[in-house]
Design a protein around this motif. Structure first.
Motif, short mmCIF file in Angstrom:
data_model
loop_
_atom_site.label_atom_id
_atom_site.label_comp_id
_atom_site.label_asym_id
_atom_site.label_seq_id
_atom_site.Cartn_x
_atom_site.Cartn_y
_atom_site.Cartn_z
N LYS A 114 0.81 -1.21 0.00
CA LYS A 114 0.00 0.00 0.00
C LYS A 114 0.85 1.27 0.00
O LYS A 114 0.47 2.27 -0.62
CB LYS A 114 -0.95 0.01 1.19
N ASP A 115 2.01 1.26 0.67
CA ASP A 115 2.89 2.44 0.68
C ASP A 115 3.28 2.83 -0.74
O ASP A 115 3.31 4.00 -1.11
CB ASP A 115 4.16 2.15 1.49
N ILE A 116 3.61 1.81 -1.53
CA ILE A 116 4.06 2.03 -2.91
C ILE A 116 2.88 2.30 -3.82
O ILE A 116 2.94 3.16 -4.71
CB ILE A 116 4.86 0.80 -3.39
N ALA A 117 1.78 1.56 -3.61
CA ALA A 117 0.60 1.72 -4.48
C ALA A 117 0.03 3.13 -4.40
O ALA A 117 -0.40 3.70 -5.41
CB ALA A 117 -0.47 0.70 -4.09
N PHE A 118 0.04 3.72 -3.22
CA PHE A 118 -0.48 5.09 -3.08
C PHE A 118 0.39 6.08 -3.85
O PHE A 118 -0.11 7.05 -4.42
CB PHE A 118 -0.55 5.49 -1.60
N GLU A 119 1.71 5.83 -3.88
CA GLU A 119 2.61 6.70 -4.65
C GLU A 119 2.35 6.56 -6.15
O GLU A 119 2.41 7.53 -6.90
CB GLU A 119 4.07 6.37 -4.32
N PHE A 120 2.09 5.32 -6.57
CA PHE A 120 1.76 5.11 -7.98
C PHE A 120 0.46 5.83 -8.33
O PHE A 120 0.35 6.46 -9.39
CB PHE A 120 1.61 3.60 -8.26
N ALA A 121 -0.50 5.77 -7.43
CA ALA A 121 -1.77 6.46 -7.66
C ALA A 121 -1.55 7.97 -7.77
O ALA A 121 -2.22 8.65 -8.56
CB ALA A 121 -2.75 6.14 -6.53
N SER A 122 -0.62 8.52 -6.99
CA SER A 122 -0.30 9.95 -7.08
C SER A 122 0.23 10.30 -8.46
O SER A 122 -0.08 11.35 -9.03
CB SER A 122 0.75 10.33 -6.03
N TRP A 123 1.05 9.40 -8.99
CA TRP A 123 1.63 9.61 -10.33
C TRP A 123 0.54 9.56 -11.39
O TRP A 123 0.60 10.29 -12.38
CB TRP A 123 2.70 8.55 -10.58
N ILE A 124 -0.45 8.72 -11.18
CA ILE A 124 -1.58 8.61 -12.11
C ILE A 124 -2.47 9.84 -12.01
O ILE A 124 -2.80 10.49 -13.00
CB ILE A 124 -2.42 7.34 -11.81
N SER A 125 -2.87 10.19 -10.77
CA SER A 125 -3.79 11.32 -10.54
C SER A 125 -3.87 11.58 -9.05
O SER A 125 -4.21 10.68 -8.29
CB SER A 125 -5.18 11.01 -11.10
#
Length: 274
Positions: A114-125
């Motif tokens: 989840k730590d990494i997934a939230f950062e990926f989501a930030s990159w998306i939108s």
């Protein structure tokens, strides 16, 4: 064992699975918010970014004792170059990473802690990330509520039956003037009688069959099994007072366990607790 669930984020279903008490979110599902037909390319483009590589590497160094920092440093030096390409599989296999996982099957795809997934989501939108966090927190709140309900139920049932059971053993099975060690052996023996009646094996047999699991056979039990365990515990107390032999009690308790399990798995009230 991994447990899969889904959250709905602005019309996008994102799979969340828990393993070893850690939550992983599907990067593949998150990428669908940007382009549903090219999710793999979106993830690879994110992985090419130097900031992404550093995030992944530092996360692994914090939480993964088997991470390979030398290989990570090689990726970090190349990140950002036009020729640099990094896939999830290459990152995992080269660095022995655990923060990103590739899964196959019905809920397959690329997942991340989840730590990494939230950062990926930030990159998306940024907006999409905020909605993901909101829905993820709602999911965790529901899980905590269910765990609390289960705990309260187990605690209440156990509290009612514990004294009945131990008193019956003290009065009927434990001879006078025995040592605490002897008494504890009798308690363990009766506990295993219940284990065999319900689970078909003793605590020792369960540990030998499940060397990789933590806790005990009862820690691994389902809610229905815990309910039945408390029920047969009180029934056993009555059978002890009637001076039935262990073999006779085992047969009766096993029949009760089978009958109650059949009833419980069809009980709508129990289903609502899941």
């Amino acid at each position: 064992m991994a447990i899969n669930k889904k959250i709905n984020v602005q019309g996008i279903e994102v799979v969340v699975y828990k393993t070893n008490e850690e939550d992983f979110l599907s990067l593949t599902d998150i990428a669908r918010y940007k382009d549903a037909n090219n999710t793999d390319d979106i993830i690879k483009n994110w992985l090419r970014n130097r900031n992404t590589v550093e995030l992944l590497g530092y996360w692994e160094m914090m939480y993964n004792p088997n991470f390979k920092p030398v290989e990570f440093d090689g990726f970090r030096k190349q990140a950002g170059l036009n020729s640099f390409v990094l896939t999830p599989k290459k990152w995992i296999e080269t660095t022995n990473a655990i923060g990103i996982v590739s899964k196959s099957g019905r809920y397959g795809g690329t997942f991340a802690h989840k730590d990494i997934a939230f950062e990926f989501a930030s990159w998306i939108s940024i907006e999409f990330k905020l909605y993901i966090i909101k829905e993820f927190q709602r999911l965790k709140t529901e899980e905590n509520s269910r765990l609390q309900l289960e705990w309260n139920l187990q605690r209440t049932i156990s509290k009612i039956n514990y004294q009945i059971h131990t008193d019956a053993i003290k009065e009927t099975l434990i001879p006078k003037e025995i040592t605490k060690q002897q008494a504890s052996w009798i308690y363990a023996n009766e506990a295993d009688l219940l284990n065999v009646a319900l689970f078909g094996k003793t605590a020792k047999e369960w540990r030998e069959a499940n060397p990789d699991k933590n806790g005990t056979i009862r820690d691994d039990a389902s809610l229905e099994q815990l309910v039945i365990l408390s029920n047969i515990e009180s029934i056993n107390a009555l059978l002890i007072q009637q001076k039935l032999s262990q073999s006779d009690r085992l047969l009766q308790l096993n029949k009760v366990a089978i009958s109650q399990m059949k009833s419980l798995i069809e009980n709508s009230a129990m289903k609502r607790l899941k």
